[in-house]
Design a protein around this motif. Sequence first.
Motif, PDB file in Angstrom:
ATOM      1  N   PRO A   1     -56.410  89.913  42.595  1.00 22.65           N
ATOM      2  CA  PRO A   1     -56.443  89.026  43.897  1.00 22.65           C
ATOM      3  C   PRO A   1     -55.898  89.807  44.904  1.00 22.65           C
ATOM      4  O   PRO A   1     -54.840  90.809  44.659  1.00 22.65           O
ATOM      5  CB  PRO A   1     -55.457  87.872  43.185  1.00 22.65           C
TER       6      PRO A   1
ATOM      7  N   VAL B   1     -52.746  87.272  38.531  1.00 22.37           N
ATOM      8  CA  VAL B   1     -53.647  85.923  38.479  1.00 22.37           C
ATOM      9  C   VAL B   1     -53.928  85.508  39.618  1.00 22.37           C
ATOM     10  O   VAL B   1     -55.031  85.129  40.302  1.00 22.37           O
ATOM     11  CB  VAL B   1     -53.009  85.062  37.456  1.00 22.37           C
ATOM     12  N   CYS B   2     -52.906  85.192  40.479  1.00 26.69           N
ATOM     13  CA  CYS B   2     -53.126  84.837  41.878  1.00 26.69           C
ATOM     14  C   CYS B   2     -52.696  85.554  43.412  1.00 26.69           C
ATOM     15  O   CYS B   2     -52.917  84.764  44.238  1.00 26.69           O
ATOM     16  CB  CYS B   2     -52.090  83.169  41.536  1.00 26.69           C
TER      17      CYS B   2
ATOM     18  N   CYS C   1     -48.363  89.426  41.284  1.00 26.56           N
ATOM     19  CA  CYS C   1     -49.159  88.516  40.290  1.00 26.56           C
ATOM     20  C   CYS C   1     -50.319  88.820  40.265  1.00 26.56           C
ATOM     21  O   CYS C   1     -51.441  88.592  41.242  1.00 26.56           O
ATOM     22  CB  CYS C   1     -48.924  87.085  40.455  1.00 26.56           C
TER      23      CYS C   1
ATOM     24  N   HIS D   1     -48.466  82.726  34.551  1.00 25.47           N
ATOM     25  CA  HIS D   1     -49.424  83.737  34.835  1.00 25.47           C
ATOM     26  C   HIS D   1     -48.544  85.091  34.172  1.00 25.47           C
ATOM     27  O   HIS D   1     -47.644  85.494  34.773  1.00 25.47           O
ATOM     28  CB  HIS D   1     -49.594  83.923  36.337  1.00 25.47           C
TER      29      HIS D   1
ATOM     30  N   HIS E   1     -49.500  86.306  44.150  1.00 19.00           N
ATOM     31  CA  HIS E   1     -48.142  85.876  44.592  1.00 19.00           C
ATOM     32  C   HIS E   1     -47.293  87.132  44.521  1.00 19.00           C
ATOM     33  O   HIS E   1     -47.415  87.933  43.610  1.00 19.00           O
ATOM     34  CB  HIS E   1     -47.624  84.916  43.719  1.00 19.00           C
TER      35      HIS E   1
ATOM     36  N   LEU F   1     -50.819  87.509  48.507  1.00 15.69           N
ATOM     37  CA  LEU F   1     -50.527  86.342  49.514  1.00 15.69           C
ATOM     38  C   LEU F   1     -49.777  86.404  50.411  1.00 15.69           C
ATOM     39  O   LEU F   1     -49.520  85.713  51.652  1.00 15.69           O
ATOM     40  CB  LEU F   1     -50.134  85.051  48.690  1.00 15.69           C
TER      41      LEU F   1
ATOM     42  N   THR G   1     -45.641  79.120  36.095  1.00 16.90           N
ATOM     43  CA  THR G   1     -46.780  79.086  36.078  1.00 16.90           C
ATOM     44  C   THR G   1     -47.642  79.625  35.038  1.00 16.90           C
ATOM     45  O   THR G   1     -48.812  79.219  34.752  1.00 16.90           O
ATOM     46  CB  THR G   1     -47.658  79.958  37.559  1.00 16.90           C
TER      47      THR G   1
ATOM     48  N   HIS H   1     -41.699  82.933  38.979  1.00 15.20           N
ATOM     49  CA  HIS H   1     -43.142  82.881  38.975  1.00 15.20           C
ATOM     50  C   HIS H   1     -43.856  82.627  37.775  1.00 15.20           C
ATOM     51  O   HIS H   1     -44.589  81.515  37.552  1.00 15.20           O
ATOM     52  CB  HIS H   1     -43.956  83.627  39.888  1.00 15.20           C
TER      53      HIS H   1
END
Length: 86
Positions: free
Chosen positions: A15, A40-41, A38, A64, A43, A18, A62, A58
Motif C-alpha cells: 500500500p 496492510v493499510c 504498515c 495488521h 499507516h 498514508l 487493528t 496500530h
Amino acid sequence: MSECTHVPELPRPEPAPLSETCRECLAAGSHPVQLRLCLVCGHVGCCDSSPYRHATGHFAATGHPVMRSFEPGESWRWCFADQALV
C-alpha cells in the motif's frame, strides 16, 4: 529472518503510505524517532524507541501484523504477530 504465515497474505503491490510521517506524533506535539509503514493499510507510525510507539499501537488496534521500516535505505520487515523479522 524467518517466514511467517502473514507475509503471503499481504496486498501486492504494498500500500501507498498514508502520510510522510507519524500523524499521531504530530498531533501530540512529539517527534518520531524512526518511522514504520504498515504493509496492510499504509499507516505510518513511529517505532518503539519513540515516546508513544504508534506503530505498535496500530497493530494492537487493528491486528495488521506486518510492517516495514519507512526509513531511507532500509527495507527490513517485522511481524508483530510472530515477533520475527520476515
